[in-house]
Structures are given as C-alpha cells and as structure tokens.
Scaffold this active site. Structure first.
Site, PDB file in Angstrom:
ATOM      1  CE1 TYR A 311      -3.379   5.646   3.610  1.00  0.00           C
ATOM      2  CE2 TYR A 311      -5.164   4.394   3.889  1.00  0.00           C
ATOM      3  CZ  TYR A 311      -4.487   5.422   4.466  1.00  0.00           C
ATOM      4  OH  TYR A 311      -4.902   6.017   5.665  1.00  0.00           O
ATOM      5  CB  CYS A 312      -1.264   2.154   4.279  1.00  0.00           C
ATOM      6  SG  CYS A 312      -0.525   1.455   5.724  1.00  0.00           S
ATOM      7  CG  LEU A 313       1.128  -2.303   5.207  1.00  0.00           C
ATOM      8  CD1 LEU A 313       1.110  -3.515   5.986  1.00  0.00           C
ATOM      9  CD2 LEU A 313       2.611  -1.790   5.559  1.00  0.00           C
ATOM     10  N   GLY A 315       0.169   0.409  -0.811  1.00  0.00           N
ATOM     11  CA  GLY A 315       1.183   1.067  -1.826  1.00  0.00           C
ATOM     12  C   GLY A 315       2.481   0.612  -1.880  1.00  0.00           C
TER      13      GLY A 315
END
Length: 580
Positions: A311-313, A315
């Site tokens: 998720y987000c960074l 990812g």
C-alpha cells in the site's frame, strides 16, 4: 615515510577536515533556514518567481492581454453586480447566502482573481514547464488563502451563525483553537480522539507477532474460517504510516475482511524510527523489511507461494523487491497487488512540484540535523496539497462556526503519524521522485540493477479517482513497465478513503479491466473509457482475483513456526505500533 610524503599526507588530511567542517557549517545553516520556512527552499521559490517575472517583463503583448482581461472582468463585475448568479461548482459558495449582494460580488471577484492568476502564470514562452506548474500552484495557494470565505467580515454563513448564537460560535471557536494549540504544543493527540485506542477500538483483529527485528514486527492473524486457501497474503504498508489503516475499527478493517474470506494474512508493522536510525536506507527496508518478512512467512507456510500486497510507499517498496526477486530467480510470489502505489514518478502529482535539487538539498540538511523527518513536517506538506479541505474548511467550520467535526477511525489513524530516517527518505526522494531511477532502469538493489520487466507473477493494481498523493494515472504506468498480466482497478474516493472501502459502503464504484501480456497498450484516458464500471466495493473483485490465483481450501497453518524458531512473541497489534 619521507618528510615530503608525510607533509603531503598531513596537508591532505587538513584539507579533508577543512572540507568536512565547511560542509557541516553549510548544512547547519540550511537546516536552520528550513526550520523557519517549513522545509521549503526560498532559493527554489525565488528561481520560480524570477523565471516568471523576467519572461513576463519581456512579453509586452502578454502584458497587454492580461491587462485587457483584468479590465474586462472588472467591468463585467460592475455591470452585473446586482444580478450575479454564483454557480455552485465551488463547494465554498454553495450556501444560498452567497447568491445575495454583496456576497455574490465577493465570490465572483474571487473566482475572477483565481482565473486571472491561473492564466497569468501559464503560457509564457521561454518559462520552464516545472516553474510554470510551481507558479500556478503558489498562485492558487495565495488566492485560496484570500478567499472571502476565510474572514468573518466577508462570509455570510459565519455572520448568520454569529447573529443566531449571539457570538457564542466565535467563543467556542476560540476555545477550540486554544485547545488545539495546547495539544499540538505538548505533542498530544487531537481533541475528540479519546474513544479511539490501538488494540482496543483500533487494530483489533486477533493475531500474534511471530517475528521481530530492529526494523519491523510481522503479525500473523488468526483464522476465522474453517478452511483457508494455501497461499498466504503478506501486506507491506508504507513506512510513513502506522499499518493499522488496513485494520481500523472491526467493521472497517481490510485485514479482518480478508481473514474472513478464507485467507491466511500476515502484515508488517514498521518500527517508528528515531535519530539513532538516521542511516537506515532503502536496502535496509528491503532486506530487513520485505525480504525478512517473506522468509518468515515461508517458514510458517512452507512450500507455498505468497500473495504480496503493498500500500502506498509500501507498494513501491514491494515493486522493487519483486523486481529484485525476479532478477535473482526467487519465485516465491504467487501474485503482486499494488494499492495506490507508484513505480513511475513522471506523473506523480503536485508533490513533484517541490522535488528539485535546491529543495532536496535544504530538506536533506534539515533531516541530517534531526536524524529523521518529523511527522508534523510531513503532515504539513500533505495539508498544503489539499489546503481547501485540510486547512481552510476546517478553520471555518471549527474556529469561525464553532462546530467540531465528528471524529472517526480514519482521523484517529491519521493523527498517529510516524517519522522517517534521514537516509531512507533521501534515497526515496532522490532516486525515485527526482531521478525516476526505477522506471528508467537505473535502480539497484544490493549493488545490482533491477528491471520491472523481471516481475513474473500477475499484478492487481489499484488507483483512486481523487488521489493527491499517488494520482491514478501515475499508478496506471505499471501496465507499460511490466511484462505480465495486469488487472487495474480505478476506484472512487481518495488516497485513503478509496482504499479503505469495505463492502456495503454506499456510493462506491470502480472500473476494472485486465491487460494480458502481449495486449496492445492503452493510454490511461482510453482505458478509463473502455473499462467496465461496477457498483460497490472493489474489495470483492480483488478477492475473486486472489481466489482465481489460489489453490483449493484446506487446513489453516499454525500460529508461527516454533520448530523453525518463530514462536509467537505477543498478541497483535504488537509493540512497535504503540511507539510514539
């Protein structure tokens, strides 16, 4: 050593010491400047101003055009002052009170100023594209700050409420402001968050910490179904946030929902770094984070491939890890899911406006002095990107109208921020945001280059329609960077609310399409026009995709792997998430 050689060595050492002292002096000066400017580089901003002002000064035709437009707009406002009809496309002016004189004129004047400055900062021949975007952003921030909604003297809604309550709204607003300032000064949680507590009302999905190192804890969640799919799910959250955004309240928990769908779920919980962790870098987060977690999961669920989700960074970090695994012939991943994550930072939104060499030099020196990027400094950047929603609307609602917003689990999580190590954040900003090394083939892991085309397993990627952190068109680039099947979902909502979108939540929709390896590439706009639209939560489509890439249901694994040295250490949510 003869005298000449010794003198040369001593001279070299003295010059090295002099250089180091000089560099440290400069860094301290820059860090002190950054502490007074909120981390913004005055040199970078002055370069933008000079680029705009000098090109405008050298363009008399453009000056005449802008002057004529200003005169025509002013004349139109005066002629129509008594019959202006403010369109409700700006949420700030939806109250009917803005339709009456003189407030309609104030609102129309503000919109005219915004439009004029938007035109004045664009289209100048010779001005760099990067500076043009920054100039437009700064102009928009200034006009937003000077909107008539932001003053009691020009806001009819505030005036009406003041008249109705006899000024008690302003009294309450001042009390709220005083309370917020005191809580912020003492490092306490914002007002209204007393009912949200990690481990009691938040992050309550049952589980055990089965592995811990200096950088992270690995949580294994207890099964709630009779049987589970053989392939476990490993979640990699961003290191700039507490992991439990994916395990909020019980009715709003992605982790709890996945467990209830028959999956064995693991999640990384990052330790909140302090100044002593200043030298932790990208390779550390890859080796001690993602790879260590994969090793532990493989011990708990041996001989099974793993569904990795970032998720987000987190990812972005997972994407790098998956590429490195493909490079090294490590085939433990069954699939990769990327939630609001970027691998190509070409279209990374307004965050990139302030990512340049001058800005990063100042920010790096501030982090060098502190050892970390503090949570409040990072939060201020995100607030600036959505100043209308996160600053001005809150100021009006709470401090002028005297109305506290209703707290919720997402707000409580947002207030529980983390820090970032100096070296890690510098690596991230320079190598990814500024230089775009990952997408352009220059990124290395443990000294060897990686390529996204080495990711072998299928990918499920998610972008959100109103994402100001990882714009969906930026997340969409994963389709052209990899040589595998990519299922892309474009979902309603923003960076957080679009991802945390449990089934049953009203007003949700998403578009979904799978691009097979070898298919003709579609640009983002064409994809959005052709992808099928579905009502409801994207979670169900993701579950179906995971099931399609999983084996049949069977017995759930034990908690931890005692024989392999992974004994449960403590109950979820663990110790690291509790760190201030």
């Amino acid at each position: 050593m003869n005298d000449r050689a010794q003198n040369s060595a001593e001279t070299g050492a003295a010059e090295f010491d002099m250089h180091r002292v000089a560099a440290n002096i400069d860094r301290l000066v820059h860090a002190n400047v950054a502490s007074r400017t909120g981390g913004l580089s005055p040199i970078a901003l002055s370069q933008v101003w000079w680029d705009w002002a000098s090109h405008l000064a050298a363009s008399p035709g453009r000056q005449m055009e802008l002057a004529a437009k200003a005169a025509m707009t002013a004349g139109r406002l005066m002629d129509d002052a008594m019959r202006l009809d403010i369109q409700a496309d700006d949420v700030r002016y939806q109250d009917p009170a803005w339709q009456g004189w003189p407030f309609n004129v104030l609102a129309a004047s503000h919109k005219a100023r915004q439009d004029w400055w938007a035109e004045a900062t664009t289209g100048l021949r010779g001005m760099s594209d990067a500076h043009e975007k920054v100039a437009g952003f700064v102009a928009r921030q200034i006009t937003d700050m000077t909107a008539p909604t932001n003053s009691i003297f020009t806001n009819p809604e505030v005036q009406r409420e003041t008249w109705r309550t006899g000024g008690q709204n302003l009294v309450r607003g001042m009390q709220y402001l005083r309370e917020d300032l005191m809580l912020a000064a003492t490092g306490q949680r914002p007002a209204g968050m007393e009912g949200y507590e990690v481990g009691k009302t938040l992050a309550t999905t049952p589980g055990k910490v089965v592995f811990r190192n200096n950088l992270m804890e690995l949580i294994q969640y207890s099964p709630t179904t009779g049987q589970v799919h053989p392939e476990p799910i490993l979640i990699v959250p961003a290191w700039i946030m507490k992991y439990y955004i994916l395990d909020l309240s019980p009715e709003n928990s992605m982790i709890g929902w996945l467990v209830g769908q028959g999956f064995t779920v693991f999640c990384i919980s990052w330790r909140n770094p302090g100044p002593a962790d200043r030298d932790l870098g990208m390779d550390d987060y890859l080796n001690q984070g993602v790879m260590a977690a994969l090793d532990a999961v493989a011990k708990v669920v041996p001989d099974q491939k793993i569904h990795a989700t970032g998720y987000c960074l987190g990812g972005t970090l997972l994407t790098i890890a998956a590429a490195a695994m493909g490079r090294d012939g490590d085939d433990r991943l069954a699939s990769v899911s990327l939630l609001a994550a970027q691998a190509d930072f070409t279209d990374a939104g307004e965050l990139t406006l302030f990512i340049n060499d001058s800005q990063l030099a100042l920010l790096e020196d501030m982090m060098w002095k502190q050892g970390v990027l503090k949570a409040e400094q990072m939060a201020g950047t995100f607030q600036m990107l959505k100043s209308n929603d996160l600053i001005w609307s809150r100021m009006i609602r709470e401090y002028m109208l005297g109305k506290r917003g209703e707290p919720n689990d997402l707000m409580a999580w947002n207030a529980d921020a983390t820090r970032m190590p100096y070296r890690m954040h510098s690596d991230y900003l320079r190598r990814l945001f500024l230089n775009n090394d990952l997408a352009e083939g220059r990124f290395d892991v443990n000294g060897k280059a990686v390529a996204l085309t080495d990711i072998a397993g299928p990918i499920f990627a998610v972008g959100t329609e109103r994402d100001h952190v990882a714009p969906w068109k930026s997340a969409y680039h994963i389709q052209r960077l990899t040589d595998t099947d990519v299922t892309f979902a474009l979902v309603s909502g923003g960076h957080n609310g679009g991802i945390v979108s449990q089934p049953g939540r009203a007003g949700r929709h998403f578009r979904l399409h799978t691009t097979r390896h070898g298919d003709v590439y579609l640009d983002a706009d064409t994809w959005a026009e052709t992808a099928a639209r579905h009502e409801g939560s994207w979670w169900t489509a993701w579950r179906d995709w995971l099931v399609a890439h999983s084996g049949p249901l069977g017995k759930a694994p034990a908690m931890g792997a005692p024989k392999a040295g992974l004994k449960p250490l403590c109950d979820a949510p663990g110790d690291y998430v509790m760190q201030e």
